[in-house]
Design an enzyme around this catalytic site. Structure first.
Site, PDB file in Angstrom:
ATOM      1  N   CYS A 269     -96.059   7.761 -33.264  1.00  0.00           N
ATOM      2  CA  CYS A 269     -95.163   8.628 -33.921  1.00  0.00           C
ATOM      3  C   CYS A 269     -95.526   9.263 -35.390  1.00  0.00           C
ATOM      4  O   CYS A 269     -96.503   9.891 -35.192  1.00  0.00           O
ATOM      5  CB  CYS A 269     -93.649   8.374 -33.794  1.00  0.00           C
ATOM      6  SG  CYS A 269     -92.551   9.594 -33.578  1.00  0.00           S
ATOM      7  N   LEU A 270     -94.774   9.230 -36.239  1.00  0.00           N
ATOM      8  CA  LEU A 270     -95.278   9.841 -37.608  1.00  0.00           C
ATOM      9  C   LEU A 270     -96.389   8.966 -37.908  1.00  0.00           C
ATOM     10  O   LEU A 270     -97.409   9.767 -38.680  1.00  0.00           O
ATOM     11  CB  LEU A 270     -93.988   9.299 -38.765  1.00  0.00           C
ATOM     12  CG  LEU A 270     -94.259   9.939 -40.001  1.00  0.00           C
ATOM     13  CD1 LEU A 270     -94.704  11.463 -40.153  1.00  0.00           C
ATOM     14  CD2 LEU A 270     -93.482   9.431 -41.024  1.00  0.00           C
ATOM     15  N   GLN A 273     -99.152  11.089 -36.622  1.00  0.00           N
ATOM     16  CA  GLN A 273     -99.196  12.467 -37.343  1.00  0.00           C
ATOM     17  C   GLN A 273    -100.140  11.878 -38.647  1.00  0.00           C
ATOM     18  O   GLN A 273    -100.876  12.880 -39.184  1.00  0.00           O
ATOM     19  CB  GLN A 273     -98.065  13.136 -37.655  1.00  0.00           C
ATOM     20  CG  GLN A 273     -97.198  13.588 -36.423  1.00  0.00           C
ATOM     21  CD  GLN A 273     -95.858  13.699 -36.582  1.00  0.00           C
ATOM     22  OE1 GLN A 273     -95.508  13.695 -37.838  1.00  0.00           O
ATOM     23  NE2 GLN A 273     -95.150  13.676 -35.404  1.00  0.00           N
ATOM     24  N   ASN A 311     -89.357  10.957 -29.684  1.00  0.00           N
ATOM     25  CA  ASN A 311     -88.507  11.317 -30.882  1.00  0.00           C
ATOM     26  C   ASN A 311     -89.332  12.002 -32.021  1.00  0.00           C
ATOM     27  O   ASN A 311     -89.634  11.250 -32.852  1.00  0.00           O
ATOM     28  CB  ASN A 311     -87.606  10.234 -31.232  1.00  0.00           C
ATOM     29  CG  ASN A 311     -86.964  10.706 -32.449  1.00  0.00           C
ATOM     30  OD1 ASN A 311     -86.472  11.776 -32.569  1.00  0.00           O
ATOM     31  ND2 ASN A 311     -86.258   9.801 -33.092  1.00  0.00           N
ATOM     32  N   GLY A 313     -90.384  15.965 -33.993  1.00  0.00           N
ATOM     33  CA  GLY A 313     -90.263  17.309 -34.158  1.00  0.00           C
ATOM     34  C   GLY A 313     -91.434  18.077 -34.772  1.00  0.00           C
ATOM     35  O   GLY A 313     -91.694  19.149 -35.071  1.00  0.00           O
ATOM     36  N   PHE A 314     -92.756  17.336 -34.980  1.00  0.00           N
ATOM     37  CA  PHE A 314     -93.909  17.600 -35.738  1.00  0.00           C
ATOM     38  C   PHE A 314     -95.108  17.163 -34.535  1.00  0.00           C
ATOM     39  O   PHE A 314     -94.997  16.273 -33.816  1.00  0.00           O
ATOM     40  CB  PHE A 314     -94.006  17.328 -36.997  1.00  0.00           C
ATOM     41  CG  PHE A 314     -93.084  17.783 -38.038  1.00  0.00           C
ATOM     42  CD1 PHE A 314     -93.388  19.077 -38.854  1.00  0.00           C
ATOM     43  CD2 PHE A 314     -91.837  17.202 -38.114  1.00  0.00           C
ATOM     44  CE1 PHE A 314     -92.571  19.331 -39.706  1.00  0.00           C
ATOM     45  CE2 PHE A 314     -90.958  17.938 -39.019  1.00  0.00           C
ATOM     46  CZ  PHE A 314     -91.386  19.016 -39.590  1.00  0.00           C
ATOM     47  N   HIS A 354     -93.500   6.656 -27.803  1.00  0.00           N
ATOM     48  CA  HIS A 354     -92.991   5.312 -28.298  1.00  0.00           C
ATOM     49  C   HIS A 354     -93.359   4.465 -27.399  1.00  0.00           C
ATOM     50  O   HIS A 354     -92.593   4.044 -26.374  1.00  0.00           O
ATOM     51  CB  HIS A 354     -91.517   5.444 -28.768  1.00  0.00           C
ATOM     52  CG  HIS A 354     -91.157   5.944 -29.921  1.00  0.00           C
ATOM     53  ND1 HIS A 354     -91.105   5.207 -31.303  1.00  0.00           N
ATOM     54  CD2 HIS A 354     -91.161   7.293 -30.192  1.00  0.00           C
ATOM     55  CE1 HIS A 354     -90.702   6.104 -32.178  1.00  0.00           C
ATOM     56  NE2 HIS A 354     -90.799   7.319 -31.762  1.00  0.00           N
ATOM     57  N   GLU A 356     -93.004   1.228 -27.325  1.00  0.00           N
ATOM     58  CA  GLU A 356     -92.022   0.249 -27.403  1.00  0.00           C
ATOM     59  C   GLU A 356     -90.533   0.577 -26.696  1.00  0.00           C
ATOM     60  O   GLU A 356     -89.856  -0.305 -26.400  1.00  0.00           O
ATOM     61  CB  GLU A 356     -91.778  -0.150 -28.910  1.00  0.00           C
ATOM     62  CG  GLU A 356     -90.674   0.534 -29.552  1.00  0.00           C
ATOM     63  CD  GLU A 356     -91.080   2.057 -30.090  1.00  0.00           C
ATOM     64  OE1 GLU A 356     -90.267   2.809 -30.359  1.00  0.00           O
ATOM     65  OE2 GLU A 356     -92.435   2.227 -29.949  1.00  0.00           O
TER      66      GLU A 356
END
Length: 376
Positions: A269-270, A273, A311, A313-314, A354, A356
């Site tokens: 996720c983040l 990025q 989950n 938004g970027f 994700h 997991e």
């Protein structure tokens, strides 16, 4: 109790609070999952956001002490079509309303969440205010427009751990100052693979998955330097999920770059990025993001399709990744956005979704096994 939700563009929704008097602010987003509201509430990636559940009935199975993804509720507010006040589940210890009230989080319902979702899909995620005290549409919309934008804000500092800790037997275990200064005291207890995990807002189920595959996991603050990580001499490095815009996290990118190629590295996720930025790529804010447990992703090397939990938004900019150094491994089948990247020569990879889950399908759990395999 009467309440009003006002978006920054002036659109308003009359609703009712089921948690008492209060106000809340943040970016309004929607989640398409039919279950898993407790995991949603406690996911640090939702920091600074007010979450709308598109499934109409929420609260029916209550709250327990096991299905949490952090040590507190993270959402700014919870927006529902219809709150169910009488939970029916053998694991339930309290109602959703009691849980929200215990941490001062506003919950509202009794309004058209479908209309709100359609508006966000059309106009994009936007700032909003909810209040039981100020019911004037113009006043509340003006307050919404005054909220700082999520783009350009560092939200990680509000969710990362203050001190390093171990994850042992499914629980947080504190690390003493002496252990932190002398890594040889704690690492490699037995024949487990040692993983240092950067906490940008890490979900507990990621730690459960790593521990379940025989890893010794040591979680460190987001600001931990590459030299501090190397002093621990881990077998692998993990970049966690987290909230908000990756662009302001210059310190995180600076710390990741010297670790590329040092040891096997895996991001979610983040973390995906941030790895993209560390490799020289760019990121951008999506119109309304991906949030739910039913997102289709294609694994490009084989053509296999995975149903995933997401989950964010970027997203990483596909064209910005350095040619010949990194490749895109996964794409989202709804909008063709980047869902995974990999270094062409080094044991470095990440995914936007994700694996997991929690909640969600287990299609992508193989990625944890791949990470462990690279450490052997």
């Amino acid at each position: 109790m009467k309440a009003l939700l006002a978006l920054e563009d002036g659109r308003t929704f009359k609703c009712r609070s089921f948690t008492g008097s209060g106000e809340a602010q943040g970016e309004v987003v929607f989640n398409t999952g039919m279950s898993g509201y407790q995991e949603v509430l406690t996911d640090p990636s939702y920091r600074g956001q007010m979450v709308t559940m598109t499934y109409p009935l929420i609260g029916n199975y209550g709250i327990n002490d096991e299905d949490v993804e952090s040590n507190r509720i993270q959402v700014a507010a919870f927006l529902l079509r219809q709150y169910q006040p009488y939970p029916s589940n053998f694991t339930s210890l309290r109602s959703l309303a009691d849980y929200l009230q215990s941490q001062g989080v506003l919950g509202v319902h009794d309004f058209d969440t479908r209309a709100l979702t359609r508006h966000i899909r059309s106009k994009g995620a936007m700032r909003a205010m909810i209040s039981t005290r100020d019911l004037d549409p113009e006043s509340l919309a003006a307050k919404a427009r005054a909220i700082p934008s999520m783009a350009g804000s560092d939200l990680v500092t509000g969710v990362t751990t203050d001190r390093p800790y171990r994850w042992v037997d499914g629980k947080v275990e504190a690390v003493t100052e002496n252990e932190w200064q002398q890594p040889k005291i704690w690492r490699h207890r037995g024949d487990k693979h040692c993983v240092v995990a950067f906490d940008y807002g890490i979900k507990y189920n990621i730690l459960r998955c790593l521990e379940g595959l025989g890893c010794e996991v040591f979680v460190v603050p987001a600001s931990t330097t590459a030299d501090e990580v190397k002093a621990m001499n881990p077998d692998g490095v993990f970049l966690s999920n987290g909230p908000g815009d990756p662009e302001p996290l210059k310190y995180a990118v600076k710390n990741i770059q010297p670790l590329i190629g040092y040891k096997p590295l895996f991001g979610i996720c983040l973390g995906n990025q941030l790895l993209g930025l560390a490799l020289g790529g760019k990121t951008y804010k999506m119109k309304f993001g991906h949030r739910g447990i039913n997102q289709p992703v294609k694994y490009l090397p084989t053509g296999a399709i995975e149903i995933t939990s997401q989950n964010h938004g970027f997203s990483v900019d596909f064209d910005s990744l350095p040619k010949g150094e990194a490749m895109v491994t996964h794409i989202n089948l709804n909008d063709n956005t980047v869902e995974g990247i990999r270094h062409n020569k080094l044991p470095v990879f990440s995914v936007q979704y994700h694996p997991e889950a929690s909640p969600g399908p287990h299609d992508a759990h193989y990625l944890f096994k791949e990470f462990v395999g690279l450490m052997k």
